[in-house]
Write a protein that holds these residues in place. Structure first.
Motif, PDB file in Angstrom:
ATOM      1  N   UNK A 119       0.845  -1.198   0.000  1.00 55.32           N
ATOM      2  CA  UNK A 119       0.000   0.000   0.000  1.00 55.32           C
ATOM      3  C   UNK A 119       0.874   1.238   0.000  1.00 55.32           C
ATOM      4  N   UNK A 120       0.389   2.277  -0.654  1.00 55.27           N
ATOM      5  CA  UNK A 120       1.116   3.552  -0.676  1.00 55.27           C
ATOM      6  C   UNK A 120       0.609   4.501   0.401  1.00 55.27           C
ATOM      7  N   UNK A 121      -0.414   4.076   1.138  1.00 59.10           N
ATOM      8  CA  UNK A 121      -0.973   4.910   2.203  1.00 59.10           C
ATOM      9  C   UNK A 121      -0.187   4.667   3.490  1.00 59.10           C
ATOM     10  N   UNK A 122       0.562   5.651   3.978  1.00 60.50           N
ATOM     11  CA  UNK A 122       1.384   5.453   5.181  1.00 60.50           C
ATOM     12  C   UNK A 122       0.568   5.022   6.391  1.00 60.50           C
ATOM     13  N   UNK A 123      -0.645   5.560   6.532  1.00 69.14           N
ATOM     14  CA  UNK A 123      -1.480   5.208   7.686  1.00 69.14           C
ATOM     15  C   UNK A 123      -1.903   3.745   7.616  1.00 69.14           C
ATOM     16  N   UNK A 124      -2.300   3.289   6.429  1.00 66.38           N
ATOM     17  CA  UNK A 124      -2.682   1.889   6.261  1.00 66.38           C
ATOM     18  C   UNK A 124      -1.497   0.973   6.507  1.00 66.38           C
ATOM     19  N   UNK A 125      -0.326   1.358   6.003  1.00 66.11           N
ATOM     20  CA  UNK A 125       0.883   0.550   6.191  1.00 66.11           C
ATOM     21  C   UNK A 125       1.239   0.442   7.670  1.00 66.11           C
ATOM     22  N   UNK A 126       1.124   1.551   8.396  1.00 64.61           N
ATOM     23  CA  UNK A 126       1.438   1.545   9.827  1.00 64.61           C
ATOM     24  C   UNK A 126       0.473   0.663  10.599  1.00 64.61           C
ATOM     25  N   UNK A 127      -0.828   0.731  10.269  1.00 66.74           N
ATOM     26  CA  UNK A 127      -1.814  -0.106  10.943  1.00 66.74           C
ATOM     27  C   UNK A 127      -1.539  -1.581  10.681  1.00 66.74           C
ATOM     28  N   UNK A 128      -1.182  -1.905   9.440  1.00 66.35           N
ATOM     29  CA  UNK A 128      -0.894  -3.302   9.107  1.00 66.35           C
ATOM     30  C   UNK A 128       0.315  -3.806   9.884  1.00 66.35           C
ATOM     31  N   UNK A 129       1.366  -3.006   9.955  1.00 61.56           N
ATOM     32  CA  UNK A 129       2.566  -3.428  10.707  1.00 61.56           C
ATOM     33  C   UNK A 129       2.252  -3.553  12.196  1.00 61.56           C
ATOM     34  N   UNK A 130       1.480  -2.615  12.719  1.00 63.05           N
ATOM     35  CA  UNK A 130       1.100  -2.652  14.132  1.00 63.05           C
ATOM     36  C   UNK A 130       0.362  -3.947  14.465  1.00 63.05           C
ATOM     37  N   UNK A 147     -13.955 -14.675  19.053  1.00 64.84           N
ATOM     38  CA  UNK A 147     -13.717 -13.274  19.414  1.00 64.84           C
ATOM     39  C   UNK A 147     -12.488 -12.750  18.682  1.00 64.84           C
ATOM     40  N   UNK A 148     -11.483 -13.590  18.560  1.00 63.61           N
ATOM     41  CA  UNK A 148     -10.257 -13.220  17.851  1.00 63.61           C
ATOM     42  C   UNK A 148     -10.590 -12.853  16.403  1.00 63.61           C
ATOM     43  N   UNK A 149     -11.403 -13.706  15.763  1.00 61.40           N
ATOM     44  CA  UNK A 149     -11.790 -13.445  14.373  1.00 61.40           C
ATOM     45  C   UNK A 149     -12.559 -12.131  14.269  1.00 61.40           C
ATOM     46  N   UNK A 150     -13.497 -11.903  15.179  1.00 65.13           N
ATOM     47  CA  UNK A 150     -14.299 -10.676  15.144  1.00 65.13           C
ATOM     48  C   UNK A 150     -13.400  -9.457  15.309  1.00 65.13           C
ATOM     49  N   UNK A 151     -12.503  -9.481  16.275  1.00 64.91           N
ATOM     50  CA  UNK A 151     -11.651  -8.323  16.522  1.00 64.91           C
ATOM     51  C   UNK A 151     -10.746  -8.036  15.318  1.00 64.91           C
ATOM     52  N   UNK A 152     -10.166  -9.075  14.732  1.00 63.98           N
ATOM     53  CA  UNK A 152      -9.280  -8.869  13.575  1.00 63.98           C
ATOM     54  C   UNK A 152     -10.068  -8.308  12.395  1.00 63.98           C
ATOM     55  N   UNK A 153     -11.217  -8.895  12.124  1.00 66.26           N
ATOM     56  CA  UNK A 153     -12.012  -8.442  10.986  1.00 66.26           C
ATOM     57  C   UNK A 153     -12.522  -7.019  11.179  1.00 66.26           C
ATOM     58  N   UNK A 154     -12.943  -6.685  12.396  1.00 65.10           N
ATOM     59  CA  UNK A 154     -13.518  -5.353  12.645  1.00 65.10           C
ATOM     60  C   UNK A 154     -12.430  -4.295  12.848  1.00 65.10           C
ATOM     61  N   UNK A 155     -11.457  -4.574  13.715  1.00 60.16           N
ATOM     62  CA  UNK A 155     -10.495  -3.542  14.124  1.00 60.16           C
ATOM     63  C   UNK A 155      -9.297  -3.437  13.182  1.00 60.16           C
ATOM     64  N   UNK A 156      -8.851  -4.573  12.644  1.00 63.30           N
ATOM     65  CA  UNK A 156      -7.658  -4.561  11.793  1.00 63.30           C
ATOM     66  C   UNK A 156      -8.040  -4.401  10.323  1.00 63.30           C
ATOM     67  N   UNK A 157      -9.000  -5.173   9.861  1.00 58.90           N
ATOM     68  CA  UNK A 157      -9.357  -5.183   8.444  1.00 58.90           C
ATOM     69  C   UNK A 157     -10.520  -4.245   8.115  1.00 58.90           C
ATOM     70  N   UNK A 158     -11.103  -3.635   9.156  1.00 53.89           N
ATOM     71  CA  UNK A 158     -12.143  -2.601   8.985  1.00 53.89           C
ATOM     72  C   UNK A 158     -13.390  -3.108   8.272  1.00 53.89           C
ATOM     73  N   UNK A 159     -13.759  -4.351   8.545  1.00 55.74           N
ATOM     74  CA  UNK A 159     -15.029  -4.859   8.017  1.00 55.74           C
ATOM     75  C   UNK A 159     -16.173  -4.246   8.826  1.00 55.74           C
ATOM     76  N   UNK A 160     -17.318  -4.116   8.191  1.00 58.89           N
ATOM     77  CA  UNK A 160     -18.510  -3.649   8.891  1.00 58.89           C
ATOM     78  C   UNK A 160     -19.096  -4.792   9.717  1.00 58.89           C
ATOM     79  N   UNK A 161     -19.814  -4.425  10.775  1.00 62.67           N
ATOM     80  CA  UNK A 161     -20.389  -5.440  11.656  1.00 62.67           C
ATOM     81  C   UNK A 161     -21.310  -6.385  10.880  1.00 62.67           C
ATOM     82  N   UNK A 162     -22.085  -5.831   9.931  1.00 66.04           N
ATOM     83  CA  UNK A 162     -23.001  -6.665   9.146  1.00 66.04           C
ATOM     84  C   UNK A 162     -22.226  -7.665   8.280  1.00 66.04           C
TER      85      UNK A 162
END
Length: 333
Positions: A119-130, A147-162
């Motif tokens: 990714x060329x987006x510094x913010x996205x790259x930083x979140x991925x490394x974090x 719970x692990x799957x939910x947290x990764x999908x929602x907080x890391x990958x920014x999926x919507x709850x639906x």
């Protein structure tokens, strides 16, 4: 399109998701090798079931559904990966002994290139490394698999709850509840802050250069100045870990004295700086000793995790199997 061309097109489309799926499975499983196995299983299942894919969701969402089920099956045995500091209190250097714990499933390092998207987006790259830091992935191990799957999908990958609810065949309310519980659990074992690998950060590069000079020169005064007062040292597969620069230096001047004269080659692992550590060979040159993952914060080194199974880690990270007398990589025969 011919059957052959359609098969080739499907291969390309599936392979295009390999890296991001590997990153997802690594966060779920805490193992680079298990993550690659899980992704391979996912792609094979997708290939075999493509006739059942009705296109109600995107191919990406469908693959994540398969990958999640694969990971949940792999986690069903109940084994969770750990770091030495997840198991015991720190050991004073005077009592330090190297005890292997074969019954423990250790958290594993991973090369950034296997799991982090381009990714060329510094913010996205930083979140991925974090999100692949050793401390963060270790904290994820405290969560039940769903719970692990939910947290990764929602907080890391920014999926919507639906979207997560659809993937897990559950309700939005259930997803939101699982996310709240996961956040609460993580708050109880908050991973400490670590600076991410940044080749453009001049201060970080200077710190790492000073670290290499101090370690290769075995200058313990200089090394002490670079370590946080409560820095940690761990060496999986041994359960020993030390806290505090005095105990770390005491170890290195005792049992760790065998590392005098070593050489370090820079690399990256889990979004943070790392080094391939080579030990002097009595017959000349240097041979692999450890993959050393470095955590830094506030201009100092806060953690050193040396993974000693070099036969496992050096090929994964495409590291040289030997250095010559000048510390240069020896070409593979």
């Amino acid at each position: 399109m011919s059957d052959l061309a359609a098969a080739a097109d499907l291969d390309v489309r599936l392979e295009g998701h390999r890296r991001e799926l590997t990153g997802y499975c690594y966060r779920m499983l805490g193992s680079a090798f298990e993550a690659e196995d899980a992704v391979q299983d996912t792609l094979v299942r997708a290939w075999r079931s493509i006739d059942k894919f009705e296109g109600r969701s995107s191919l990406r969402s469908w693959l994540y559904r398969i990958a999640t089920n694969v990971c949940l099956d792999m986690l069903a045995a109940g084994n969770k990966r750990a770091r030495p500091m997840d198991l015991t209190a720190p050991t004073p250097v005077a009592n330090a002994q190297l005890n292997s714990r074969p019954e423990v499933t250790w958290l594993e390092p991973v090369p950034d290139g296997r799991v982090l998207p381009t990714t060329e987006d510094p913010a996205e790259a930083a979140l991925a490394r974090e999100s692949v830091r050793l401390a963060f992935v270790a904290a994820l191990q405290h969560l039940p698999p769903k719970q692990r799957a939910v947290l990764i999908l929602r907080e890391v990958l920014a999926w919507k709850a639906a979207e997560v609810a659809e993937l897990l065949d559950t309700t939005v309310a259930s997803v939101n509840s699982a996310l709240q519980r996961a956040r609460s659990t993580l708050a109880e074992s908050e991973p400490k802050e670590t600076d991410l690998a940044d080749p453009l950060d001049e201060e970080q590069q200077k710190l790492l250069e000073r670290y290499v000079a101090a370690f290769e020169g075995y200058d313990m005064t200089a090394l002490t100045a670079l370590l946080h007062e409560d820095a940690t040292l761990s060496m999986p597969p041994y359960d020993l870990w030390l806290r505090g620069h005095d105990d770390i230096v005491g170890w290195m001047l005792g049992v760790g004295e065998v590392c005098r004269g070593s050489r370090l080659l820079p690399t990256v692992a889990n979004g943070t700086p790392a080094f391939a550590h080579y030990h002097p060979d009595p017959e000349g040159g240097f041979t692999p000793w450890a993959l050393m993952v470095i955590e830094t914060s506030g201009g100092k080194v806060s953690g050193i995790c040396s993974f000693l199974d070099t036969a496992r880690w050096f090929p994964l990270f495409d590291l040289p199997s030997r250095l010559d007398e000048e510390g240069r990589p020896v070409p593979a025969p």
